[in-house]
Scaffold this motif. Sequence first.
Motif, PDB file in Angstrom:
ATOM      1  N   UNK A   1       0.630  -1.660   0.309  1.00 31.64           N
ATOM      2  CA  UNK A   1      -0.021  -0.224   0.283  1.00 31.64           C
ATOM      3  C   UNK A   1       0.672   0.838  -0.331  1.00 31.64           C
ATOM      4  N   UNK A   2       0.254   2.244  -0.322  1.00 30.50           N
ATOM      5  CA  UNK A   2       0.881   3.520  -0.304  1.00 30.50           C
ATOM      6  C   UNK A   2       0.063   4.663  -0.165  1.00 30.50           C
ATOM      7  N   UNK A   3      -0.071   5.347   1.168  1.00 32.32           N
ATOM      8  CA  UNK A   3       0.049   6.648   1.513  1.00 32.32           C
ATOM      9  C   UNK A   3       0.259   7.649   0.787  1.00 32.32           C
ATOM     10  N   UNK A   4      -0.606   8.849   0.669  1.00 33.86           N
ATOM     11  CA  UNK A   4      -0.142   9.825  -0.335  1.00 33.86           C
ATOM     12  C   UNK A   4       1.399  10.770   0.863  1.00 33.86           C
ATOM     13  N   UNK A   5       2.521  11.190  -0.019  1.00 36.56           N
ATOM     14  CA  UNK A   5       3.339  11.468   0.448  1.00 36.56           C
ATOM     15  C   UNK A   5       4.545  10.622   1.626  1.00 36.56           C
ATOM     16  N   UNK A   6       4.039   9.311   1.641  1.00 38.58           N
ATOM     17  CA  UNK A   6       4.610   7.861   2.024  1.00 38.58           C
ATOM     18  C   UNK A   6       5.424   6.897   0.770  1.00 38.58           C
ATOM     19  N   UNK A   7       6.289   6.117   1.490  1.00 31.99           N
ATOM     20  CA  UNK A   7       6.885   5.395   0.335  1.00 31.99           C
ATOM     21  C   UNK A   7       5.659   3.756   0.706  1.00 31.99           C
ATOM     22  N   UNK A   8       5.825   3.383  -0.951  1.00 26.30           N
ATOM     23  CA  UNK A   8       4.646   2.097  -0.596  1.00 26.30           C
ATOM     24  C   UNK A   8       5.479   1.431   0.136  1.00 26.30           C
ATOM     25  N   UNK A   9       4.645   0.421   1.323  1.00 28.73           N
ATOM     26  CA  UNK A   9       4.297  -0.769   1.836  1.00 28.73           C
ATOM     27  C   UNK A   9       4.679  -1.971   1.684  1.00 28.73           C
ATOM     28  N   UNK A  10       4.985  -2.373   2.533  1.00 33.29           N
ATOM     29  CA  UNK A  10       4.491  -4.361   2.239  1.00 33.29           C
ATOM     30  C   UNK A  10       3.401  -4.334   3.649  1.00 33.29           C
ATOM     31  N   UNK A  11       2.321  -4.613   3.268  1.00 29.91           N
ATOM     32  CA  UNK A  11       1.504  -5.266   4.065  1.00 29.91           C
ATOM     33  C   UNK A  11       1.197  -6.828   4.135  1.00 29.91           C
ATOM     34  N   UNK A  12       1.121  -7.731   3.286  1.00 28.82           N
ATOM     35  CA  UNK A  12       0.912  -9.098   3.601  1.00 28.82           C
ATOM     36  C   UNK A  12       1.542  -9.701   2.578  1.00 28.82           C
ATOM     37  N   UNK A  13       2.249 -10.691   2.650  1.00 29.64           N
ATOM     38  CA  UNK A  13       2.614 -11.866   1.759  1.00 29.64           C
ATOM     39  C   UNK A  13       2.367 -13.346   1.581  1.00 29.64           C
ATOM     40  N   UNK A  14       1.945 -13.600   0.618  1.00 27.41           N
ATOM     41  CA  UNK A  14       2.206 -15.410   0.662  1.00 27.41           C
ATOM     42  C   UNK A  14       2.242 -16.119  -0.053  1.00 27.41           C
TER      43      UNK A  14
END
Length: 117
Positions: free
Chosen positions: A38-51
Amino acid sequence: QVQLVESGGGLVQAGGSLRLSCAASGRIASNNVMGWFRQAPGKQRELVAGVTGGGMTNYADSVKGRFTISRDNAKNTVSLQMNSLKPEDTAVYYCRYTDPLSNRDYWGQGTQVTVSN
């Protein structure tokens, strides 16, 4: 080539739930890894979950206990069940597929999740 199509985003009140889905098509390899970022405004894209293809999962600390990732290998889909949503979960959510041989990443177009107070 792999194509990813996401669905399920939207607007929800804090404490509510949403379910995101991602369908992969194209040259799908076994033992691939899929995940949600996910990527919020002004922030870097980050991992939420992986499988992984074998079902091993990992989660960001911020979503542990609230989000659940799952996959259906027969249908080449991955889903993210999001419960107890918070305003800070607001972001564009992206599905990612990683090819196990080339380690190339493929991304979906993103789906907006907005959590209101």
